[in-house]
Write a protein that holds these residues in place. Structure first.
Motif, PDB file in Angstrom:
ATOM      1  N   ILE A  27       3.059  -7.417   8.006  1.00 32.78           N
ATOM      2  CA  ILE A  27       2.667  -7.239   6.617  1.00 32.78           C
ATOM      3  C   ILE A  27       3.834  -7.567   5.689  1.00 32.78           C
ATOM      4  O   ILE A  27       4.912  -6.990   5.816  1.00 32.78           O
ATOM      5  CB  ILE A  27       2.217  -5.775   6.351  1.00 32.78           C
ATOM      6  CG1 ILE A  27       1.150  -5.327   7.333  1.00 32.78           C
ATOM      7  CG2 ILE A  27       1.777  -5.603   4.903  1.00 32.78           C
ATOM      8  CD1 ILE A  27      -0.203  -5.930   7.156  1.00 32.78           C
ATOM      9  N   ASP A  28       3.600  -8.475   4.763  1.00 32.31           N
ATOM     10  CA  ASP A  28       4.579  -8.797   3.729  1.00 32.31           C
ATOM     11  C   ASP A  28       4.614  -7.612   2.771  1.00 32.31           C
ATOM     12  O   ASP A  28       3.601  -7.254   2.178  1.00 32.31           O
ATOM     13  CB  ASP A  28       4.138 -10.076   3.010  1.00 32.31           C
ATOM     14  CG  ASP A  28       5.081 -10.540   1.916  1.00 32.31           C
ATOM     15  OD1 ASP A  28       5.929  -9.739   1.459  1.00 32.31           O
ATOM     16  OD2 ASP A  28       4.952 -11.707   1.500  1.00 32.31           O
ATOM     17  N   ASN A  29       5.789  -6.991   2.644  1.00 37.85           N
ATOM     18  CA  ASN A  29       5.924  -5.852   1.732  1.00 37.85           C
ATOM     19  C   ASN A  29       6.877  -6.162   0.577  1.00 37.85           C
ATOM     20  O   ASN A  29       7.570  -5.307   0.074  1.00 37.85           O
ATOM     21  CB  ASN A  29       6.336  -4.578   2.477  1.00 37.85           C
ATOM     22  CG  ASN A  29       7.703  -4.663   3.112  1.00 37.85           C
ATOM     23  OD1 ASN A  29       8.214  -5.737   3.406  1.00 37.85           O
ATOM     24  ND2 ASN A  29       8.304  -3.518   3.359  1.00 37.85           N
ATOM     25  N   SER A  30       6.862  -7.443   0.158  1.00 34.99           N
ATOM     26  CA  SER A  30       7.647  -7.839  -1.017  1.00 34.99           C
ATOM     27  C   SER A  30       6.890  -7.448  -2.282  1.00 34.99           C
ATOM     28  O   SER A  30       5.732  -7.032  -2.231  1.00 34.99           O
ATOM     29  CB  SER A  30       7.922  -9.350  -1.002  1.00 34.99           C
ATOM     30  OG  SER A  30       6.716 -10.072  -1.147  1.00 34.99           O
ATOM     31  N   ASN A  31       7.536  -7.607  -3.427  1.00 34.05           N
ATOM     32  CA  ASN A  31       6.953  -7.093  -4.675  1.00 34.05           C
ATOM     33  C   ASN A  31       5.736  -7.859  -5.169  1.00 34.05           C
ATOM     34  O   ASN A  31       5.116  -7.447  -6.137  1.00 34.05           O
ATOM     35  CB  ASN A  31       8.021  -6.996  -5.770  1.00 34.05           C
ATOM     36  CG  ASN A  31       8.560  -8.341  -6.178  1.00 34.05           C
ATOM     37  OD1 ASN A  31       8.090  -9.376  -5.728  1.00 34.05           O
ATOM     38  ND2 ASN A  31       9.568  -8.333  -7.027  1.00 34.05           N
ATOM     39  N   SER A  32       5.351  -8.949  -4.527  1.00 30.26           N
ATOM     40  CA  SER A  32       4.173  -9.705  -4.973  1.00 30.26           C
ATOM     41  C   SER A  32       2.904  -9.344  -4.196  1.00 30.26           C
ATOM     42  O   SER A  32       1.881  -9.979  -4.377  1.00 30.26           O
ATOM     43  CB  SER A  32       4.442 -11.208  -4.817  1.00 30.26           C
ATOM     44  OG  SER A  32       4.622 -11.521  -3.444  1.00 30.26           O
ATOM     45  N   MET A  33       2.965  -8.324  -3.351  1.00 29.05           N
ATOM     46  CA  MET A  33       1.882  -8.105  -2.399  1.00 29.05           C
ATOM     47  C   MET A  33       0.969  -6.900  -2.655  1.00 29.05           C
ATOM     48  O   MET A  33       0.116  -6.600  -1.832  1.00 29.05           O
ATOM     49  CB  MET A  33       2.470  -7.973  -0.984  1.00 29.05           C
ATOM     50  CG  MET A  33       2.992  -9.270  -0.413  1.00 29.05           C
ATOM     51  SD  MET A  33       1.696 -10.480  -0.090  1.00 29.05           S
ATOM     52  CE  MET A  33       0.814  -9.709   1.251  1.00 29.05           C
ATOM     53  N   ARG A  34       1.090  -6.223  -3.781  1.00 27.68           N
ATOM     54  CA  ARG A  34       0.283  -5.015  -4.006  1.00 27.68           C
ATOM     55  C   ARG A  34      -1.218  -5.292  -3.878  1.00 27.68           C
ATOM     56  O   ARG A  34      -1.925  -4.637  -3.121  1.00 27.68           O
ATOM     57  CB  ARG A  34       0.591  -4.394  -5.365  1.00 27.68           C
ATOM     58  CG  ARG A  34      -0.186  -3.095  -5.603  1.00 27.68           C
ATOM     59  CD  ARG A  34       0.288  -2.303  -6.796  1.00 27.68           C
ATOM     60  NE  ARG A  34       1.713  -2.133  -6.894  1.00 27.68           N
ATOM     61  CZ  ARG A  34       2.449  -1.259  -6.202  1.00 27.68           C
ATOM     62  NH1 ARG A  34       1.854  -0.485  -5.320  1.00 27.68           N
ATOM     63  NH2 ARG A  34       3.744  -1.154  -6.380  1.00 27.68           N
ATOM     64  N   GLU A  35      -1.724  -6.273  -4.622  1.00 30.24           N
ATOM     65  CA  GLU A  35      -3.164  -6.558  -4.594  1.00 30.24           C
ATOM     66  C   GLU A  35      -3.588  -7.056  -3.217  1.00 30.24           C
ATOM     67  O   GLU A  35      -4.666  -6.713  -2.728  1.00 30.24           O
ATOM     68  CB  GLU A  35      -3.537  -7.610  -5.657  1.00 30.24           C
ATOM     69  CG  GLU A  35      -3.400  -7.124  -7.079  1.00 30.24           C
ATOM     70  CD  GLU A  35      -1.962  -7.188  -7.611  1.00 30.24           C
ATOM     71  OE1 GLU A  35      -1.112  -7.878  -7.003  1.00 30.24           O
ATOM     72  OE2 GLU A  35      -1.675  -6.526  -8.620  1.00 30.24           O
ATOM     73  N   GLU A  36      -2.735  -7.872  -2.582  1.00 32.58           N
ATOM     74  CA  GLU A  36      -3.069  -8.399  -1.264  1.00 32.58           C
ATOM     75  C   GLU A  36      -3.182  -7.277  -0.241  1.00 32.58           C
ATOM     76  O   GLU A  36      -4.072  -7.280   0.607  1.00 32.58           O
ATOM     77  CB  GLU A  36      -2.024  -9.433  -0.813  1.00 32.58           C
ATOM     78  CG  GLU A  36      -2.114 -10.753  -1.558  1.00 32.58           C
ATOM     79  CD  GLU A  36      -1.340 -10.774  -2.876  1.00 32.58           C
ATOM     80  OE1 GLU A  36      -0.954  -9.700  -3.386  1.00 32.58           O
ATOM     81  OE2 GLU A  36      -1.145 -11.882  -3.399  1.00 32.58           O
ATOM     82  N   GLN A  37      -2.272  -6.289  -0.306  1.00 33.43           N
ATOM     83  CA  GLN A  37      -2.344  -5.179   0.641  1.00 33.43           C
ATOM     84  C   GLN A  37      -3.615  -4.364   0.441  1.00 33.43           C
ATOM     85  O   GLN A  37      -4.237  -3.923   1.414  1.00 33.43           O
ATOM     86  CB  GLN A  37      -1.108  -4.289   0.518  1.00 33.43           C
ATOM     87  CG  GLN A  37       0.129  -4.906   1.123  1.00 33.43           C
ATOM     88  CD  GLN A  37       1.336  -3.999   1.022  1.00 33.43           C
ATOM     89  OE1 GLN A  37       1.207  -2.785   0.964  1.00 33.43           O
ATOM     90  NE2 GLN A  37       2.509  -4.590   0.996  1.00 33.43           N
ATOM     91  N   GLU A  38      -4.015  -4.182  -0.813  1.00 27.52           N
ATOM     92  CA  GLU A  38      -5.261  -3.462  -1.085  1.00 27.52           C
ATOM     93  C   GLU A  38      -6.453  -4.224  -0.484  1.00 27.52           C
ATOM     94  O   GLU A  38      -7.327  -3.621   0.134  1.00 27.52           O
ATOM     95  CB  GLU A  38      -5.464  -3.283  -2.598  1.00 27.52           C
ATOM     96  CG  GLU A  38      -4.449  -2.379  -3.262  1.00 27.52           C
ATOM     97  CD  GLU A  38      -4.606  -0.913  -2.880  1.00 27.52           C
ATOM     98  OE1 GLU A  38      -5.718  -0.504  -2.506  1.00 27.52           O
ATOM     99  OE2 GLU A  38      -3.597  -0.192  -2.948  1.00 27.52           O
TER     100      GLU A  38
END
Length: 176
Positions: free
Chosen positions: A17-28
Motif C-alpha cells: 500500500i502506497d502511504n504517501s500524501n497523495s493516497m487518502r482517496e485511493e486508500q478509501e
C-alpha cells in the motif's frame, strides 16, 4: 466410490500500500473495493482456498535534497514489515505502529473483511519516494522472512507450498 479428497490450495497475498500524501482517496476506495475481492476469495468459487493476507507499505526510505544538502530518511518501522491493523485513538487520531495488533490475517477469520478494511488504510505520512519492489524484497527475501512476528518480523506469512500473489496499490512509478 467417494470422490478424492483434495487439499485446498494455499495462497499468500501481500498487499503493498502506497502511504504517501497523495493516497487518502485511493486508500478509501481500496478499502471499499478490495474487501469485495477478499470476500470473493473467501467464497472460493466452489474451490476452497486457504489464504493469508499481509500488508506492507511502499515506505522504505527517502533520498532527498534540500538547499543543496542531500539526506537519507529511513522508514525502519515500515520497511518491508507486515503492518499492524491501525488503532483508532480516543483523540480521533490513528496509531499505525502498534505492533501488539494483529499483522497477519487468515482467510478463516470471521472478522477478516472488517480487519482488512482497516488494514489497507495505512495513512498518508509515508515516504514520497515510493519503493514497492524494495518493500516486497525486504518482506520476502531479507531476514524479516525468518524473524518471528512477535519480534517484528514476517515469519509465517510465506508458507511452504503456497502460491504468492503480490498486489501493489500506488499512484506513482516504482523508485526502488
Amino acid at each position: 466410490s467417494a470422490p478424492p479428497l483434495i487439499e485446498p490450495p494455499k495462497l499468500d497475498i501481500l498487499f503493498v500500500i502506497d502511504n504517501s500524501n497523495s493516497m487518502r482517496e485511493e486508500q478509501e476506495a481500496v478499502a471499499r473495493e478490495l474487501t469485495g475481492f477478499i470476500d470473493e476469495l473467501k467464497k472460493g468459487g466452489g474451490v476452497p482456498t486457504e489464504f493469508n493476507v499481509g500488508v506492507v507499505t511502499t515506505s522504505v526510505y527517502l533520498n532527498g535534497r534540500i538547499g543543496g544538502q542531500t539526506f537519507l530518511l529511513n522508514y525502519a518501522k515500515q520497511a518491508g514489515k507486515l503492518r499492524p491493523i491501525p488503532v483508532e485513538l480516543a483523540d480521533g487520531g490513528t496509531d499505525y505502529d502498534d505492533f501488539t495488533q494483529e499483522r497477519l490475517l487468515s482467510g478463516t477469520d470471521p472478522e477478516l473483511i472488517a480487519k482488512f478494511a482497516k488494514l489497507v488504510k495505512q495513512g498518508t505520512s509515508g515516504s514520497g519516494q515510493e519503493t514497492p519492489f524494495e518493500a516486497v524484497r525486504l518482506a520476502l527475501l531479507s531476514d524479516l522472512a525468518t524473524t518471528p512476528l512477535a519480534q517484528g518480523g514476517n515469519q509465517g506469512f510465506q508458507r511452504d507450498g503456497a502460491r504468492l500473489l503480490v498486489v501493489v496499490l500506488t499512484d506513482e512509478d516504482d523508485c526502488s
